[in-house]
Scaffold this motif. Structure first.
Motif, short mmCIF file in Angstrom:
data_model
loop_
_atom_site.label_atom_id
_atom_site.label_comp_id
_atom_site.label_asym_id
_atom_site.label_seq_id
_atom_site.Cartn_x
_atom_site.Cartn_y
_atom_site.Cartn_z
N ASP A 339 0.84 -1.19 0.00
CA ASP A 339 0.00 0.00 0.00
C ASP A 339 0.88 1.25 0.00
N PHE A 340 0.24 2.40 -0.10
CA PHE A 340 0.97 3.66 -0.22
C PHE A 340 1.91 3.89 0.97
N GLU A 341 1.43 3.60 2.17
CA GLU A 341 2.25 3.84 3.36
C GLU A 341 3.50 2.96 3.36
N GLU A 342 3.35 1.71 2.95
CA GLU A 342 4.52 0.82 2.87
C GLU A 342 5.52 1.32 1.84
N TRP A 343 5.01 1.85 0.71
CA TRP A 343 5.89 2.39 -0.32
C TRP A 343 6.71 3.56 0.23
N VAL A 344 6.04 4.47 0.96
CA VAL A 344 6.74 5.63 1.50
C VAL A 344 7.84 5.18 2.47
N HIS A 345 7.52 4.20 3.30
CA HIS A 345 8.48 3.69 4.28
C HIS A 345 9.72 3.13 3.58
N ALA A 346 9.52 2.33 2.55
CA ALA A 346 10.65 1.76 1.81
C ALA A 346 11.43 2.86 1.09
N PHE A 347 10.72 3.79 0.48
CA PHE A 347 11.35 4.90 -0.24
C PHE A 347 12.27 5.68 0.70
N SER A 348 11.80 5.94 1.92
CA SER A 348 12.61 6.68 2.88
C SER A 348 13.85 5.88 3.28
N THR A 349 13.72 4.55 3.31
CA THR A 349 14.86 3.69 3.62
C THR A 349 15.93 3.80 2.54
N TRP A 350 15.50 3.81 1.27
CA TRP A 350 16.46 3.91 0.16
C TRP A 350 17.15 5.27 0.16
N VAL A 351 16.38 6.32 0.40
CA VAL A 351 16.96 7.67 0.37
C VAL A 351 17.96 7.87 1.50
N THR A 352 17.66 7.29 2.69
CA THR A 352 18.51 7.52 3.86
C THR A 352 19.51 6.39 4.08
N ALA A 353 19.66 5.49 3.10
CA ALA A 353 20.60 4.37 3.24
C ALA A 353 21.99 4.91 3.55
N GLY A 354 22.61 4.32 4.57
CA GLY A 354 23.95 4.75 4.96
C GLY A 354 23.96 5.75 6.09
N ASP A 355 22.80 6.30 6.44
CA ASP A 355 22.76 7.30 7.52
C ASP A 355 23.20 6.71 8.87
N ASP A 356 22.73 5.47 9.13
CA ASP A 356 23.07 4.84 10.40
C ASP A 356 24.58 4.63 10.53
N GLU A 357 25.20 4.23 9.38
CA GLU A 357 26.64 4.02 9.40
C GLU A 357 27.38 5.32 9.66
N ASP A 358 26.86 6.41 9.04
CA ASP A 358 27.49 7.71 9.23
C ASP A 358 27.43 8.15 10.69
N GLU A 359 26.30 7.83 11.35
CA GLU A 359 26.14 8.24 12.77
C GLU A 359 27.07 7.47 13.67
N ASP A 360 27.39 6.20 13.26
CA ASP A 360 28.25 5.36 14.10
C ASP A 360 29.72 5.78 14.03
N GLU A 361 30.08 6.44 12.92
CA GLU A 361 31.49 6.79 12.72
C GLU A 361 31.90 7.96 13.63
#
Length: 361
Positions: A339-361
C-alpha cells in the motif's frame, strides 16, 4: 516417588497423538488416544499421515532417526532443492536436534513440525489483523481517492516518471527528510526514538512553520489519530509512537490528503508544501513513483504489477533500484500487496541508506 504432577505442553501433546496414531496403525487392536481421534476423521488422518510422510523423507530406512548428512542429502535430492534449502536452514536443524546429539528422532521431528505449522498460523492471523486495521481506518478510502486525484492531475500534465531522475534527486529529497528528522528528534521529548501522539502537536506546528496560526480549524485531532494509525506500520499502537521513517509516512499521508482538499487541506505537510517548493517536490516524487506501480490509484499494487512496471521502465531505470529483493522491503506486513504507506516507508529507507553508518562513525 516423585509427587510432582507431570504435564504436557501443546506441542508435546501433538507428539503423543502422532505416536498413538502410528501405534494404532500398526496394531488395529491397540487402543490409543491418537488412534481413536483418527477413526472416522479423514482430515485428522491426512494430517497425521502428512507428518509421518514428511519425516520419512529424511529417515528413508525408517530406523527411527536421521542424521545431519541425511538431512542435507534430502535437500540435494529434492526436486525443489532451492525451496528446500531456503526452508531447511541451519536454524531449522537446531530446532530439530533438540538434544544436540547429531541425530533427530521421530518425536523431535514431530515437535519441531508442530512448531513450524503453528508459527505459520500465527503469522497469517497477525497479517489478517494488520490488514483489517488499515481497512477500518476512516482515512483509507480518502487516501485512495487522493491518489486517484493525483494520478488524474499527473496524467493531464502528461508528466512521465523517470526513476533515474528521481534517484539523482535523492540528495535533495534527503535534505527534506533531514529536516523532518530534526523535527522528530526535537519533539521526541522522552528520547525513546518515537513520537507519541501527544508529542505530535509540537512537531506539526514546527513543520507547518506557524502557517496556520490563528486558524481554529488548523488541526483536526481525530484525523491526526487516524493518520497516526495508518503510519504505524509496526502496529505498536498510540503509546509506542512513530519512529523517524513512520513519521515520514505520516507527513506523506498528510500531503496526499491535503492535495485532495477538504478538511485535510490544513494537515501537516499539505500546509508546508504550499510554502516550501523542495518539500513539495520531494513529496511529489514519492507519490509519482508510487503511481508508476499502482496505475489505477487503487491504494496498493501487487508483485506482478511491480514486475510489469519495472520491465516497461527498462532495466537501466527502475530495474536498477527495484530488484526482486526489494519486494521484501516493500511488503512489510507480508500481505502480498504494497500500500501507499509501505511504499513511503521503503522509499525513505532507500533515500537515507547509509545514515546509520554515518552516525556510528
Amino acid at each position: 516417588g516423585n509427587s510432582k504432577q507431570q504435564s504436557l505442553d501443546e506441542k508435546q501433546f501433538i507428539v503423543m497423538c502422532v505416536i498413538g496414531f502410528i501405534l494404532a496403525e500398526e496394531n488395529k487392536d491397540l487402543s490409543t488416544f491418537g488412534g481413536m481421534l483418527a477413526s472416522g476423521d479423514d482430515a485428522y488422518r491426512k494430517a497425521m499421515t502428512d507428518v509421518v510422510t514428511a519425516y520419512l523423507s529424511f529417515d528413508r530406512e525408517g530406523k527411527g532417526y536421521f542424521t545431519a548428512d541425511e538431512f542435507n542429502g534430502f535437500m540435494t535430492a529434492s526436486k525443489r532443492a532451492d525451496a528446500a534449502k531456503s526452508f531447511f536452514t541451519d536454524e531449522r536443524w537446531a530446532e530439530l536436534d533438540v538434544t544436540g546429539d547429531g541425530k533427530v528422532e521421530f518425536e523431535e521431528f514431530v515437535y519441531a513440525f508442530s512448531k513450524w505449522v503453528s508459527d505459520d498460523e500465527d503469522d497469517e492471523e497477525e497479517e489478517e489483523e494488520k490488514m483489517m486495521i488499515r481497512s477500518k481506518n476512516p482515512l483509507t478510502p480518502r487516501v485512495t481517492l487522493a491518489l486517484q486525484m493525483s494520478k488524474s492531475i499527473l496524467d493531464k500534465q502528461k508528466k512521465e516518471i523517470n526513476f533515474t531522475r528521481i534517484i539523482m534527486r535523492f540528495p535533495k529529497i534527503h535534505d527534506v527528510f533531514d529536516r523532518i528528522r530534526q523535527v522528530h528528534t526535537k519533539y521526541d521529548l522522552n528520547k525513546d526514538g518515537k513520537l507519541q501522539l501527544d508529542e505530535l502537536n509540537g512537531a506539526m506546528n514546527e513543520l507547518m512553520n506557524n502557517q496556520t496560526e490563528g486558524s481554529t480549524d488548523a488541526i483536526d485531532f481525530d484525523q491526526i489519530e487516524s493518520m497516526f494509525m495508518l503510519s504505524d506500520l509496526d502496529h505498536h499502537g498510540l503509546e509506542k509512537g512513530l519512529d523517524m521513517k513512520e513519521f515520514i509516512v505520516f507527513c506523506a499521508v498528510g500531503f496526499i490528503l491535503a492535495e485532495a482538499g477538504g478538511k485535510s487541506a490544513k494537515l501537516v505537510s499539505g500546509e508546508v508544501s504550499k510554502h516550501d517548493e523542495e518539500y513539495r517536490n520531494a513529496m511529489m516524487d514519492i507519490v509519482g513513483s508510487y503511481l508508476e506501480f499502482d496505475k489505477e490509484g487503487k491504494g496498493y499494487f501487487t508483485s506482478n504489477e511491480m514486475h510489469t512496471a519495472v520491465i516497461n521502465c527498462g532495466k537501466k531505470d527502475a530495474g536498477s533500484l527495484l530488484t526482486p529483493d526489494r519486494w521484501r522491503e516493500l511488503d512489510i506486513d507480508h500481505s502480498g500487496i504494497v500500500d501507499f504507506e509501505e511504499w513511503v516507508h521503503a522509499f525513505s529507507t532507500w533515500v537515507t541508506a547509509g545514515d546509520d553508518e554515518d552516525e556510528d562513525e
